[in-house]
Design an enzyme around this catalytic site. Structure first.
Site, PDB file in Angstrom:
ATOM      1  N   ILE A  10     -12.327 -17.899 -91.712  1.00 12.31           N
ATOM      2  CA  ILE A  10     -11.625 -18.129 -90.436  1.00 12.31           C
ATOM      3  C   ILE A  10     -10.173 -17.689 -90.489  1.00 12.31           C
ATOM      4  CG2 ILE A  10     -10.912 -20.520 -90.911  1.00 12.31           C
ATOM      5  CD1 ILE A  10     -11.940 -20.838 -87.780  1.00 12.31           C
ATOM      6  N   THR A  11      -9.589 -17.635 -91.689  1.00  8.19           N
ATOM      7  CA  THR A  11      -8.182 -17.208 -91.789  1.00  8.19           C
ATOM      8  C   THR A  11      -8.030 -15.689 -91.735  1.00  8.19           C
ATOM      9  OG1 THR A  11      -8.389 -17.295 -94.192  1.00  8.19           O
ATOM     10  CG2 THR A  11      -7.462 -19.245 -93.119  1.00  8.19           C
ATOM     11  N   GLY A  12      -9.146 -14.954 -91.740  1.00 14.35           N
ATOM     12  CA  GLY A  12      -9.085 -13.494 -91.698  1.00 14.35           C
ATOM     13  C   GLY A  12      -9.000 -12.958 -90.277  1.00 14.35           C
ATOM     14  N   GLN A  13      -8.949 -11.628 -90.176  1.00 14.74           N
ATOM     15  CA  GLN A  13      -8.845 -10.992 -88.853  1.00 14.74           C
ATOM     16  C   GLN A  13      -9.973 -11.443 -87.916  1.00 14.74           C
ATOM     17  OE1 GLN A  13      -8.409  -6.497 -87.549  1.00 14.74           O
ATOM     18  NE2 GLN A  13     -10.561  -6.895 -88.012  1.00 14.74           N
ATOM     19  N   SER A 124     -21.757  -4.274 -93.292  1.00 12.86           N
ATOM     20  CA  SER A 124     -20.692  -3.279 -93.088  1.00 12.86           C
ATOM     21  C   SER A 124     -21.221  -1.850 -93.096  1.00 12.86           C
ATOM     22  CB  SER A 124     -19.665  -3.436 -94.216  1.00 12.86           C
ATOM     23  OG  SER A 124     -18.802  -2.330 -94.258  1.00 12.86           O
ATOM     24  N   GLU A 126     -19.820   0.355 -94.578  1.00  8.52           N
ATOM     25  CA  GLU A 126     -19.595   0.860 -95.938  1.00  8.52           C
ATOM     26  C   GLU A 126     -20.912   0.966 -96.706  1.00  8.52           C
ATOM     27  OE1 GLU A 126     -16.697   1.829 -98.026  1.00  8.52           O
ATOM     28  OE2 GLU A 126     -16.256   2.360 -95.972  1.00  8.52           O
ATOM     29  N   TYR A 148     -17.529  -2.684-103.334  1.00  8.04           N
ATOM     30  CA  TYR A 148     -17.587  -3.450-102.082  1.00  8.04           C
ATOM     31  C   TYR A 148     -18.858  -3.080-101.302  1.00  8.04           C
ATOM     32  CZ  TYR A 148     -16.677  -4.754 -97.220  1.00  8.04           C
ATOM     33  OH  TYR A 148     -16.799  -5.255 -95.948  1.00  8.04           O
ATOM     34  N   LYS A 152     -21.907  -5.565-100.380  1.00  6.98           N
ATOM     35  CA  LYS A 152     -22.341  -5.813 -98.997  1.00  6.98           C
ATOM     36  C   LYS A 152     -23.826  -5.495 -98.822  1.00  6.98           C
ATOM     37  CE  LYS A 152     -19.030  -7.531 -96.527  1.00  6.98           C
ATOM     38  NZ  LYS A 152     -19.156  -8.840 -95.881  1.00  6.98           N
ATOM     39  N   ARG A 183      -5.021  -7.175 -88.167  1.00  8.72           N
ATOM     40  CA  ARG A 183      -5.604  -6.533 -89.345  1.00  8.72           C
ATOM     41  C   ARG A 183      -4.672  -6.724 -90.539  1.00  8.72           C
ATOM     42  NH1 ARG A 183     -10.153  -4.863 -91.947  1.00  8.72           N
ATOM     43  NH2 ARG A 183     -10.762  -2.745 -91.379  1.00  8.72           N
TER      44      ARG A 183
END
Ligand code: NAP
Ligand code: F7E
Length: 326
Positions: A10-13, A124, A126, A148, A152, A183
């Site tokens: 929740i603290t992310g973008q 993602s 990615e 990463y 994912k 971001r």
């Protein structure tokens, strides 16, 4: 009855935009945060009195189980991850623990505590990495190019596996790059918008970047969180590509960003080998047809609007007119 959602990350973008959106839908929100010696709530400071913060960590299975038992969410959005690709080359094992195995920890907690909980996994683009098909859709084979991307891919498949093995309502959104004034400063879009604003204000003289030819399908995070929610409202769980259907290079992003402040990018951008990656993802472009048809979702913000919005926000931020975006 009021629906209850648990948001990891929740603290992310994305966490901040999803929390805003779900609050507007009338949800009660539980925001999962990990212990830190400094406060990491800048992006959600404006929402803090409307969210219940709950402490747990994707590295700690028991904490996940405890959170689900205590707060009894109807929906879980798993947005937490070590999400920066270059860090995944430097810390591949940590990235695997959080971004890959963390998904199993939370899915297993759901299976044990309440298999009726609906689950969203933040997959993602990615995972497509060295793409084998253009544009990329849900059926395109994966070829990740970083620890990463590999992590994912594990998270994506374990979500499908738990759906098929235990009949969980577990969906994956294969989201292409999405950006915003919130971001992280290390990602290329925000690095550009922030430094363009600094250059304009006389606080910096140049902008050092890596591969300017990389192409991405960039959308606005505020649009993309609506697709996450829509997936969990479907009768059946499924996987969806979420993208704009357009691709642009880092160079084009620079051109528009500098243009927004009346400068020529050629005068300020310096290519620096230090920002090249051991293996690069050259081109991403997603086909959002399934999300459009099944979810009625569509990207609403154009590339040009996104770039200019980010530069304007950073100008305001650096001049003290805007809070909560770094
Ligand atoms: P972000 O800004 O990097 O946020 C990541 C979040 O994960 C932060 O809240 C962070 O907490 C939390 N986190 C990290 N490690 C954790 C741990 N061990 N336990 C609990 N929480 C932990 O990422 P984002 O851009 O919002 O992206 C959201 C999700 O979508 C991520 O899973 C990302 O990989 C995925 N994704 C992003 C994009 C994109 O373009 N943005 C595209 C596709 C998929 P702290 O604040 O404490 O660090
Ligand atoms: O790089 C090139 C870089 O770090 C984009 C994450 O949210 O989206 C994100 O991953 C491109 C790459 O994002 C610099 O080589 C050039 O080709 O902004 P980025 P990313 O790696 O695409 C996906 C969908 C996620 O899931 C991830 O979590 O830009 N680039 N010069 C640069 N990149 C950075 N960071 N810094 C540069 O100086």
């Amino acid at each position: 009855m009021t629906k209850r959602a648990l948001i990891t990350g929740i603290t992310g973008q994305d966490g901040s935009y999803l929390a805003e959106f779900l609050l507007d839908q009338g949800y009660e929100i539980f925001g999962m945060v990990r212990r830190s010696s400094t406060v990491t709530f800048e992006r959600i400071a404006h929402l803090q009195d409307r969210i219940t913060m709950v402490y747990a960590d994707l590295l700690d299975q028991a904490s996940m189980i405890e959170v689900l038992r205590t707060y009894e969410p109807d929906e879980v959005y798993n947005l937490a991850a070590q999400s920066f690709v270059p860090t995944s080359f430097q810390q591949p094992v940590l990235t695997g623990e959080v971004t890959a195995l963390g998904v199993t920890r939370i899915l297993d907690a759901i299976r044990l505590v309440n298999p009726a909980i609906r689950f969203y996994q933040a997959s993602s683009s990615e995972m497509f990495g060295k793409v084998v098909e253009v544009p990329q859709k849900e059926s395109t084979p994966f070829y990740p190019r970083s620890p990463y991307g590999v992590a994912k891919l594990y998270g994506h498949w374990i979500t499908i596996n738990y759906r098929e093995s235990y009949d969980l309502h577990a969906s994956s959104g294969i989201l292409f790059n999405h950006e915003s004034p919130r971001r992280g400063l290390e990602f290329v879009t925000r690095k550009i918008s922030y430094n363009v604003a600094r250059i304009k204000l006389g606080q910096a003289k140049e902008l050092r970047l890596g591969n300017l030819e990389a192409q991405r399908d960039w959308g606005f995070a505020g649009d993309y969180v609506k697709a996450m929610w829509a997936m969990l409202q479907q009768d059946q769980p499924d996987d969806y590509v979420v993208s704009t259907g357009e691709t642009h290079s880092v160079r084009e992003f620079c051109e528009i960003a500098f243009d927004q402040v009346g400068l020529d990018w050629n005068d300020f951008v310096v290519v620096d080998e230090a920002f090249f990656r051991p293996a690069e993802v050259d081109l991403l472009i997603g086909d959002p047809a399934k999300a459009q048809d099944a979810l009625g979702w569509k990207a609403e913000t154009s590339f040009d609007q996104l770039v200019r919005m980010m530069v304007d926000a950073d100008l305001d931020y650096l001049q003290g007119k805007l809070k909560g975006i770094s």
